[in-house]
Design a protein around this motif. Structure first.
Motif, PDB file in Angstrom:
ATOM      1  N   ALA A 120       0.866  -1.235   0.010  1.00 39.23           N
ATOM      2  CA  ALA A 120       0.029  -0.077   0.246  1.00 39.23           C
ATOM      3  C   ALA A 120       1.288   1.629  -0.081  1.00 39.23           C
ATOM      4  CB  ALA A 120      -1.152   0.099   0.982  1.00 39.23           C
ATOM      5  N   ASP A 121       1.749   1.608   0.204  1.00 39.77           N
ATOM      6  CA  ASP A 121       3.413   2.154   0.610  1.00 39.77           C
ATOM      7  C   ASP A 121       3.896   2.490  -0.495  1.00 39.77           C
ATOM      8  OD1 ASP A 121       1.471   2.898   3.388  1.00 39.77           O
ATOM      9  OD2 ASP A 121       3.250   2.057   4.027  1.00 39.77           O
ATOM     10  N   LYS A 122       3.713   1.569  -1.414  1.00 37.95           N
ATOM     11  CA  LYS A 122       4.980   1.174  -2.086  1.00 37.95           C
ATOM     12  C   LYS A 122       4.591   2.451  -3.616  1.00 37.95           C
ATOM     13  CE  LYS A 122       6.212  -2.011  -5.941  1.00 37.95           C
ATOM     14  NZ  LYS A 122       6.240  -2.952  -6.431  1.00 37.95           N
ATOM     15  N   PRO A 123       3.678   2.969  -3.805  1.00 37.95           N
ATOM     16  CA  PRO A 123       3.125   4.200  -4.779  1.00 37.95           C
ATOM     17  C   PRO A 123       3.945   4.682  -4.378  1.00 37.95           C
ATOM     18  CG  PRO A 123       1.470   2.186  -4.850  1.00 37.95           C
ATOM     19  CD  PRO A 123       2.156   2.020  -3.911  1.00 37.95           C
ATOM     20  N   ALA A 124       3.727   5.796  -3.075  1.00 35.05           N
ATOM     21  CA  ALA A 124       3.770   6.700  -2.213  1.00 35.05           C
ATOM     22  C   ALA A 124       5.627   6.744  -2.299  1.00 35.05           C
ATOM     23  CB  ALA A 124       2.726   6.990  -0.924  1.00 35.05           C
ATOM     24  N   VAL A 125       6.234   6.192  -2.171  1.00 35.46           N
ATOM     25  CA  VAL A 125       7.408   5.941  -1.579  1.00 35.46           C
ATOM     26  C   VAL A 125       7.977   5.774  -3.384  1.00 35.46           C
ATOM     27  CG1 VAL A 125       9.804   4.405  -1.246  1.00 35.46           C
ATOM     28  CG2 VAL A 125       8.073   4.629   0.117  1.00 35.46           C
ATOM     29  N   VAL A 126       7.609   5.369  -4.171  1.00 32.74           N
ATOM     30  CA  VAL A 126       8.297   5.203  -5.839  1.00 32.74           C
ATOM     31  C   VAL A 126       8.227   6.533  -5.672  1.00 32.74           C
ATOM     32  CG1 VAL A 126       8.308   4.676  -7.444  1.00 32.74           C
ATOM     33  CG2 VAL A 126       8.071   2.689  -6.089  1.00 32.74           C
ATOM     34  N   GLU A 127       6.861   7.232  -5.910  1.00 31.10           N
ATOM     35  CA  GLU A 127       6.894   8.455  -6.224  1.00 31.10           C
ATOM     36  C   GLU A 127       7.475   9.574  -5.689  1.00 31.10           C
ATOM     37  OE1 GLU A 127       4.980   9.892  -8.979  1.00 31.10           O
ATOM     38  OE2 GLU A 127       3.796   8.200  -9.229  1.00 31.10           O
ATOM     39  N   TRP A 128       7.611   9.511  -4.246  1.00 32.95           N
ATOM     40  CA  TRP A 128       8.263  10.179  -3.958  1.00 32.95           C
ATOM     41  C   TRP A 128      10.690  10.017  -3.957  1.00 32.95           C
ATOM     42  CZ3 TRP A 128      12.989   9.955  -0.518  1.00 32.95           C
ATOM     43  CH2 TRP A 128      13.251  11.407  -0.138  1.00 32.95           C
ATOM     44  N   LEU A 129      10.139   9.142  -4.486  1.00 39.23           N
ATOM     45  CA  LEU A 129      11.477   9.094  -4.968  1.00 39.23           C
ATOM     46  C   LEU A 129      12.450   9.733  -5.829  1.00 39.23           C
ATOM     47  CD1 LEU A 129      12.626   5.193  -3.501  1.00 39.23           C
ATOM     48  CD2 LEU A 129      13.909   6.786  -2.239  1.00 39.23           C
ATOM     49  N   ALA A 130      11.827   8.760  -7.550  1.00 35.84           N
ATOM     50  CA  ALA A 130      11.178   9.948  -8.503  1.00 35.84           C
ATOM     51  C   ALA A 130      11.782  11.168  -8.925  1.00 35.84           C
ATOM     52  CB  ALA A 130      10.023   8.749  -8.856  1.00 35.84           C
ATOM     53  N   ALA A 131      10.796  11.871  -7.515  1.00 38.56           N
ATOM     54  CA  ALA A 131      10.501  13.141  -7.383  1.00 38.56           C
ATOM     55  C   ALA A 131      11.518  14.040  -6.824  1.00 38.56           C
ATOM     56  CB  ALA A 131       9.853  13.669  -7.043  1.00 38.56           C
ATOM     57  N   GLN A 132      12.644  13.664  -6.112  1.00 41.15           N
ATOM     58  CA  GLN A 132      13.988  14.283  -5.485  1.00 41.15           C
ATOM     59  C   GLN A 132      14.800  14.099  -7.032  1.00 41.15           C
ATOM     60  OE1 GLN A 132      12.720  14.375  -2.136  1.00 41.15           O
ATOM     61  NE2 GLN A 132      11.581  14.044  -3.051  1.00 41.15           N
ATOM     62  N   GLN A 133      15.555  14.962  -6.121  1.00 39.54           N
ATOM     63  CA  GLN A 133      16.653  15.678  -6.899  1.00 39.54           C
ATOM     64  C   GLN A 133      18.018  15.160  -6.215  1.00 39.54           C
ATOM     65  OE1 GLN A 133      16.615  17.162 -10.481  1.00 39.54           O
ATOM     66  NE2 GLN A 133      14.508  16.745 -10.258  1.00 39.54           N
ATOM     67  N   ALA A 134      18.841  15.229  -6.806  1.00 41.34           N
ATOM     68  CA  ALA A 134      20.157  14.720  -6.408  1.00 41.34           C
ATOM     69  C   ALA A 134      20.263  15.996  -5.051  1.00 41.34           C
ATOM     70  CB  ALA A 134      21.945  15.446  -7.373  1.00 41.34           C
ATOM     71  N   GLY A 135      21.068  15.047  -4.051  1.00 43.48           N
ATOM     72  CA  GLY A 135      21.351  16.448  -2.698  1.00 43.48           C
ATOM     73  C   GLY A 135      20.097  16.339  -1.746  1.00 43.48           C
ATOM     74  N   ALA A 136      18.681  15.653  -2.369  1.00 42.62           N
ATOM     75  CA  ALA A 136      17.706  15.905  -1.815  1.00 42.62           C
ATOM     76  C   ALA A 136      17.641  15.228  -0.141  1.00 42.62           C
ATOM     77  CB  ALA A 136      16.388  15.291  -2.236  1.00 42.62           C
ATOM     78  N   LYS A 137      17.426  15.890   0.651  1.00 49.92           N
ATOM     79  CA  LYS A 137      17.056  15.567   2.652  1.00 49.92           C
ATOM     80  C   LYS A 137      16.005  15.554   2.622  1.00 49.92           C
ATOM     81  CE  LYS A 137      20.523  19.175   4.146  1.00 49.92           C
ATOM     82  NZ  LYS A 137      20.999  20.314   4.618  1.00 49.92           N
ATOM     83  N   PRO A 138      15.509  14.373   3.370  1.00 48.31           N
ATOM     84  CA  PRO A 138      16.858  13.905   4.425  1.00 48.31           C
ATOM     85  C   PRO A 138      17.559  13.116   4.110  1.00 48.31           C
ATOM     86  CG  PRO A 138      15.295  12.651   4.909  1.00 48.31           C
ATOM     87  CD  PRO A 138      14.844  13.501   3.007  1.00 48.31           C
ATOM     88  N   VAL A 139      17.686  12.462   3.329  1.00 47.89           N
ATOM     89  CA  VAL A 139      18.286  10.770   2.236  1.00 47.89           C
ATOM     90  C   VAL A 139      19.971  11.706   1.626  1.00 47.89           C
ATOM     91  CG1 VAL A 139      18.777   9.641   0.309  1.00 47.89           C
ATOM     92  CG2 VAL A 139      16.210  10.460   1.411  1.00 47.89           C
ATOM     93  N   CYS A 140      20.224  12.749   1.855  1.00 50.22           N
ATOM     94  CA  CYS A 140      21.898  13.247   1.764  1.00 50.22           C
ATOM     95  C   CYS A 140      21.882  14.169   2.546  1.00 50.22           C
ATOM     96  CB  CYS A 140      21.680  13.996   0.557  1.00 50.22           C
ATOM     97  SG  CYS A 140      21.377  12.885  -1.055  1.00 50.22           S
ATOM     98  N   GLN A 141      22.244  13.699   3.442  1.00 45.92           N
ATOM     99  CA  GLN A 141      23.171  14.787   4.642  1.00 45.92           C
ATOM    100  C   GLN A 141      24.543  14.148   4.566  1.00 45.92           C
ATOM    101  OE1 GLN A 141      19.892  14.591   8.255  1.00 45.92           O
ATOM    102  NE2 GLN A 141      18.560  14.883   7.201  1.00 45.92           N
TER     103      GLN A 141
END
Length: 105
Positions: free
Chosen positions: A84-105
């Motif tokens: 159920a959460d997978k589509p939102a996670v995929v959308e979020w990851l695909a929408a992020q740009q290089a260096g995006a936080k909180p992933v790139c800290q």
């Protein structure tokens, strides 16, 4: 043996107290982030097995199809992301740009 009438009025109070303790105990467990917080889901699910620099390196590089493949593969390896959460996670990851936080800290 005490008569049942001796407990009248105390049983509901005891049940309320017990319910409060059960509720507090349930709150003390960390629940996984939900589709309402895909960034939180990524941070909690992915960082259990590897650091987020692996994800960071692919932000702005992978498209939605590639992220879907990656998330599906990671779920197969035990990543705690629900279907159920997978589509939102995929959308979020695909929408992020290089260096995006909180992933790139």
């Amino acid at each position: 043996m005490p008569r049942l009438s001796a407990f009248r009025g105390r049983i509901p109070a005891a049940l309320l107290i017990a319910a409060a303790f059960v509720g507090l105990a349930a709150l003390s467990f960390t629940a996984p982030a939900s589709a309402q917080d895909p960034a939180g889901t990524v941070m909690s699910a992915c960082s259990k097995c590897h650091n987020t620099q692996r994800i960071c390196a692919n932000l702005g590089v992978k498209d939605k199809t590639a992220w879907n493949t990656t998330v599906t593969r990671m779920m197969g390896k035990g990543a705690q992301v629900s279907e159920a959460d997978k589509p939102a996670v995929v959308e979020w990851l695909a929408a992020q740009q290089a260096g995006a936080k909180p992933v790139c800290q």
